[in-house]
Design an enzyme around this catalytic site. Structure first.
Site, PDB file in Angstrom:
ATOM      1  N   SER A 115       2.274  -1.804  15.684  1.00  0.00           N
ATOM      2  CA  SER A 115       2.695  -0.764  14.753  1.00  0.00           C
ATOM      3  C   SER A 115       2.700  -1.314  13.342  1.00  0.00           C
ATOM      4  O   SER A 115       2.902  -2.524  13.144  1.00  0.00           O
ATOM      5  CB  SER A 115       4.101  -0.283  15.094  1.00  0.00           C
ATOM      6  OG  SER A 115       4.590   0.551  14.060  1.00  0.00           O
TER       7      SER A 115
ATOM      8  N   TYR B 223      12.802  -2.652  16.257  1.00  0.00           N
ATOM      9  CA  TYR B 223      11.467  -2.242  16.713  1.00  0.00           C
ATOM     10  C   TYR B 223      10.403  -3.050  15.972  1.00  0.00           C
ATOM     11  O   TYR B 223       9.455  -3.568  16.567  1.00  0.00           O
ATOM     12  CB  TYR B 223      11.313  -0.739  16.432  1.00  0.00           C
ATOM     13  CG  TYR B 223       9.973  -0.120  16.736  1.00  0.00           C
ATOM     14  CD1 TYR B 223       9.572   0.126  18.043  1.00  0.00           C
ATOM     15  CD2 TYR B 223       9.109   0.274  15.699  1.00  0.00           C
ATOM     16  CE1 TYR B 223       8.353   0.728  18.311  1.00  0.00           C
ATOM     17  CE2 TYR B 223       7.896   0.877  15.954  1.00  0.00           C
ATOM     18  CZ  TYR B 223       7.510   1.106  17.258  1.00  0.00           C
ATOM     19  OH  TYR B 223       6.314   1.716  17.516  1.00  0.00           O
TER      20      TYR B 223
HETATM   21  N1  NAP Z   1       4.146   7.629  17.584  1.00  0.00           N
HETATM   22  C1  NAP Z   1       4.090   6.829  16.554  1.00  0.00           C
HETATM   23  O1  NAP Z   1       4.326   7.234  15.415  1.00  0.00           O
HETATM   24  C2  NAP Z   1       3.716   5.384  16.743  1.00  0.00           C
HETATM   25  C3  NAP Z   1       3.476   4.623  15.600  1.00  0.00           C
HETATM   26  C4  NAP Z   1       3.115   3.311  15.741  1.00  0.00           C
HETATM   27  C5  NAP Z   1       3.020   2.755  17.003  1.00  0.00           C
HETATM   28  N2  NAP Z   1       3.282   3.524  18.103  1.00  0.00           N
HETATM   29  C6  NAP Z   1       3.164   2.864  19.410  1.00  0.00           C
HETATM   30  O2  NAP Z   1       2.216   3.561  20.179  1.00  0.00           O
HETATM   31  C7  NAP Z   1       2.477   3.331  21.557  1.00  0.00           C
HETATM   32  C8  NAP Z   1       2.379   4.643  22.302  1.00  0.00           C
HETATM   33  O3  NAP Z   1       3.444   5.496  21.904  1.00  0.00           O
HETATM   34  P1  NAP Z   1       3.280   7.061  21.719  1.00  0.00           P
HETATM   35  O4  NAP Z   1       3.418   7.345  20.278  1.00  0.00           O
HETATM   36  O5  NAP Z   1       2.060   7.514  22.418  1.00  0.00           O
HETATM   37  O6  NAP Z   1       4.616   7.604  22.381  1.00  0.00           O
HETATM   38  P2  NAP Z   1       4.945   8.148  23.834  1.00  0.00           P
HETATM   39  O7  NAP Z   1       4.031   9.235  24.216  1.00  0.00           O
HETATM   40  O8  NAP Z   1       6.399   8.409  23.820  1.00  0.00           O
HETATM   41  O9  NAP Z   1       4.638   6.898  24.766  1.00  0.00           O
HETATM   42  C9  NAP Z   1       5.502   5.870  25.042  1.00  0.00           C
HETATM   43  C10 NAP Z   1       5.267   5.478  26.464  1.00  0.00           C
HETATM   44  O10 NAP Z   1       5.938   4.271  26.786  1.00  0.00           O
HETATM   45  C11 NAP Z   1       6.445   4.390  28.081  1.00  0.00           C
HETATM   46  N3  NAP Z   1       7.568   3.499  28.335  1.00  0.00           N
HETATM   47  C12 NAP Z   1       8.661   3.315  27.575  1.00  0.00           C
HETATM   48  N4  NAP Z   1       9.477   2.433  28.147  1.00  0.00           N
HETATM   49  C13 NAP Z   1       8.893   2.055  29.305  1.00  0.00           C
HETATM   50  C14 NAP Z   1       9.252   1.162  30.350  1.00  0.00           C
HETATM   51  N5  NAP Z   1      10.400   0.482  30.311  1.00  0.00           N
HETATM   52  N6  NAP Z   1       8.413   1.029  31.383  1.00  0.00           N
HETATM   53  C15 NAP Z   1       7.263   1.708  31.442  1.00  0.00           C
HETATM   54  N7  NAP Z   1       6.867   2.568  30.489  1.00  0.00           N
HETATM   55  C16 NAP Z   1       7.681   2.735  29.427  1.00  0.00           C
HETATM   56  C17 NAP Z   1       6.897   5.819  28.162  1.00  0.00           C
HETATM   57  O11 NAP Z   1       7.026   6.189  29.503  1.00  0.00           O
HETATM   58  P3  NAP Z   1       8.025   7.364  29.961  1.00  0.00           P
HETATM   59  O12 NAP Z   1       7.318   8.637  29.683  1.00  0.00           O
HETATM   60  O13 NAP Z   1       8.219   7.097  31.412  1.00  0.00           O
HETATM   61  O14 NAP Z   1       9.274   7.197  29.150  1.00  0.00           O
HETATM   62  C18 NAP Z   1       5.757   6.530  27.442  1.00  0.00           C
HETATM   63  O15 NAP Z   1       4.721   6.842  28.324  1.00  0.00           O
HETATM   64  C19 NAP Z   1       3.820   2.663  21.625  1.00  0.00           C
HETATM   65  O16 NAP Z   1       3.641   1.281  21.805  1.00  0.00           O
HETATM   66  C20 NAP Z   1       4.403   2.888  20.258  1.00  0.00           C
HETATM   67  O17 NAP Z   1       5.327   1.904  19.894  1.00  0.00           O
HETATM   68  C21 NAP Z   1       3.602   4.824  17.998  1.00  0.00           C
END
Ligand code: NAP
Ligand code: FAD
Lengths: 247, 433
Positions: free
Chosen positions: A140, A153
């Protein structure tokens, strides 16, 4: 690109799903790991309809580090090898809650950094031995500099970035690509509660950038691209000034 | 958070949930009251507005596709745009499509949408084999023409008031090209336009763009566009970038002078009485989708779309009397679309009846509601009615007079635990509590 065998960790994340759809459309074979079993199953069906050659899935809890080796063995045997891996799971924890609780802080670091580092440690040896492939991990922009609003984070994502730097350096001579993906603001369930503005991107946009970065053998991807100059500026502010800003 | 429909009027302060699984959605339904499903929010008025909104967009997985029969099983939050992107290159098209592809499958079923082929093929529901619904008690049931038919016919066109559609089976249409052979005809007035519709009854797609500001002898002057799928084996479109309206334009831009100029430019652009073109499916079916958020062109006050149908029996004179009143009001419209409908179907609240439908936009400004009330009277006198998915203001009396099967809808809702759980601002206004 011919058929690739791709492991997707945290496959039900919105960004991972969008990326997986692009892989499916290319006819790749996919192995999906995620915690939410119901969504995982329907995602697998979706990727089959969209053209994935083969789709496997298994339940995955990031913080169950002991289960990782057996899980990877299962992936190896069912998928027949791994050409690419995308690690996407993560949590955007509540910074205030972390400040109030050591447990909450460690939990964040475990999920976002240690679980990934553990997994990559196991995977790196496989990739080093096979001498080809791609390891792509979602970090990120928050990992580029610590800020009061989300430094726990940020710490985890920053640690990941440094780990990946070292890994890239190690695996370069084995022709293994290590891609650090640094998204900015993305409209996903993780950020559902945030008001959206012009800097926000869709998971589909991030996915398209990820696909291109893998294809072009890139090392670090800021996505959308404008986060590169934004972060360059943020990183360049002297600490003496930065510490007084409310960011 | 303030939420609005496509017309940006009215607005409701709502909580929106976007469940990731059907089980999570069912849990929210079982624990909630006064909630309504929402897809892409392309309905114009208050159909998808309530204090608690269940968004379906995260439920967007394709579940199975039978390549031999073209039968797709799919989660209800999938958009038609997503389906086109996957299936056109494989030689399949939507059997019925509205004038925007940015709607969900669930929304298309709940409004039982129609397309330019209604005169031959009917509504969207004609191609829905079955669906899965989450009921008011959180349980999940399937329905079709054979299984719980009363629930199926209440749900197709039922505006989300029977439950949340989570999955459907849709029959796609085989095509050999992503292109359409389009022919455009000029009609000098309404009589000519209706005659052209009659003459081209056998053509798959037809629609007329009508100049609602023309009056007198030119009342109803229009361009009729008909189309057939090309057969040239070119299933992939060349890409173009969508434009976008980034900010609210000053409402001034849309006063009646600019609209009049637009109308006559558009009409006069077509120089000959008949012209032929090969166009992409995007430009034939979704001309406005190229401009994202065009609804902002009407400014902050928002706008209303008024779409009515008059039965064939009312014919030319019926349509003319309503059109004349619109032309006389000089309130005009950026876009007015005229279309011939084929026979009605068996659904309780589906809009189409055999006849003609006209859809036009009105900027929301003083005096508009009085005019629309007056138009309602004329429409009802002709035995016609208004399209619920466009409506933001018709009265309960108008609705109940023109949708006589509403009581059967209420009975089905009672039987399937929908009353007290599913409601929208529109349902309250129309007396469908
Ligand atoms: N959205 C943003 O603005 C943003 C910005 C920068 C980076 N990111 C990064 O992008 C990546 C994807 O996130 P996203 O934005 O697509 O959000 P998201 O749809 O909420 O995805 C997060 C995923 O992580 C899984 N997860 C969390 N804790 C877990 C655990 N203990 N064991 C297994 N799975 C777990 C969640 O599973 P559950 O559904 O089971 O909870 C969910 O599928 C993440 O690494 C995030 O930090 C996101
Ligand atoms: C530019 C434009 C052109 C259009 N052209 C046409 C046209 O040619 N023909 C036509 O028929 N319509 C047309 N429409 C209207 C549009 O097709 C309908 O309003 C459609 O229902 C919108 O789908 P949505 O997913 O945005 O639904 P929303 O607007 O979110 O919801 C519409 C209704 O469907 C219900 N609903 C949505 N999802 C579900 C679900 N999963 N389960 C149960 N109920 C649900 C809602 O409760 C609400 O009552 C047009 C709209 C626009 C903006």
């Amino acid at each position: 690109m011919n058929e690739q065998r791709v492991l997707i960790v945290g496959a039900t994340s919105a960004i991972a799903e969008a990326t997986a759809r692009r892989f499916a459309a290319r006819g790749h074979s996919l192995y999906l790991l995620a915690r939410n079993g119901e969504r995982l199953e329907s995602l697998a069906a979706d990727l089959r309809v969209r053209g994935a050659a083969r789709v496997f899935h298994a339940p995955f809890e990031a913080n169950d580090l002991d289960a990782q080796e057996a899980l990877l063995a299962r992936v190896d045997s069912e998928l027949g090898g791994i050409d690419q891996v995308l690690v996407a799971h993560g949590t955007l924890g509540d910074q205030k809650a972390c400040e109030a609780s050591v447990e909450a802080t460690l939990q964040e670091l475990n999920t976002n950094a240690l679980s990934v580092i553990a997994l990559l440690t196991r995977l790196a040896n496989r990739f080093e031995a096979q001498r080809h492939g791609c390891i792509a991990v979602i970090g990120s922009v928050a990992g580029d500099r610590g800020r009061q609003s989300n430094y726990v984070y940020g710490t985890a994502k920053g640690a990941l970035a440094i780990f990946l730097q070292g890994l890239r350096n190690r695996l370069a001579k084995s022709h293994v690509q290590v891609l650090t993906i640094k998204p900015g603001f993305v409209d996903t369930p993780m950020t559902a509660a945030f008001p959206k503005g012009p800097l926000w991107a869709s998971p589909e946009k991030i996915a398209a950038d990820i696909e291109r970065a893998i294809e072009r053998k890139r090392n670090v991807l800021y996505t959308p691209f404008f986060w590169w100059p934004i972060m360059a500026v943020i990183k360049s502010v002297p600490e003496m000034i930065f510490k007084r800003l409310s960011l | 958070m303030p939420i609005q429909g496509w017309g940006r009027y009215p607005s409701v302060d709502a909580r929106i949930d976007l469940p990731l699984t059907v089980s999570a959605l069912a849990g929210q339904v079982a624990g909630g009251d006064g909630l309504i499903a929402r897809g892409m929010g392309r309905s114009y008025g208050d159909s998808a507005l309530a204090p608690h909104i269940l968004g379906t967009r995260a439920l967007s997985h394709l579940l199975a596709f039978d390549e031999t029969r073209g039968l797709l099983r799919c989660a209800a939050g999938t958009t038609l745009a997503e389906l086109l992107a996957v299936f056109v290159p494989r030689g399949w098209f939507l059997p019925v499509t509205p004038g925007t592809k940015f709607v969900t499958l669930g929304g298309a079923i709940a409004s039982d949408v129609h397309g330019k082929n209604h005169h031959l093929d009917g509504c969207f529901s004609a191609f829905v084999e079955s669906l899965v619904l989450v009921l008011g008690d959180g349980s999940r049931v399937a329905c079709s023409r054979h299984e719980r038919p009363e629930l199926f016919h209440a749900t197709c066109g039922g505006m989300g008031l029977t439950g949340v559609i989570v999955e459907a089976e849709l029959r796609l249409r085989r095509v050999e090209s992503a292109y359409i052979h389009q022919t455009t005809y000029k009609a000098a007035n309404l009589e000519e336009a209706l005659a052209l519709f009659e003459a081209h009854h056998g053509t798959t797609y037809s629609v007329a763009w009508i100049d609602c500001l023309a009056s007198g002898a030119s009342l109803g002057r229009s361009l009729l566009m008909i189309g057939e799928h090309a057969r040239d084996r070119q299933l992939v479109l060349s890409a173009g970038r969508p434009l976008s309206v980034p900010v609210d334009s000053p409402a001034l831009l849309l006063n009646r002078y600019t609209m009049q100029a637009f109308n006559s430019l558009y009409y006069n652009r077509v120089r000959t009485a008949e012209s032929r073109q090969r166009v992409s499916y995007d430009s034939f079916f979704y001309p406005l989708d190229g401009i994202h958020q065009w609804n902002r062109l009407y400014g902050r006050q928002g706008f209303l779309q008024y779409q009515f149908v008059v039965p064939k029996a009312a014919g030319l004179d019926g349509l003319r009397s309503i059109l004349a009143r619109i032309a006389e009001s000089r309130r005009g419209s950026f876009l007015a679309v005229l279309k011939a409908f084929g026979p009605a179907n068996a659904n309780l609240l589906s809009f189409p009846v055999e006849g003609y439908t006209l859809a036009l936009d009105f900027k929301r400004e003083r005096g508009l509601f009085e005019l629309l009330d007056e138009l309602d009277e004329r429409v009802l006198e002709q035995g016609g009615r208004l399209y619920l998915t466009k409506d933001a203001r018709m009265s309960e009396a108008t609705f109940k007079r023109s949708y006589p099967l509403w009581e059967r809808l209420q009975a089905v809702r009672e039987q399937y635990h929908a009353r007290g759980t599913f409601t929208s601002l529109q349902a309250r206004r129309l007396g469908l509590e």
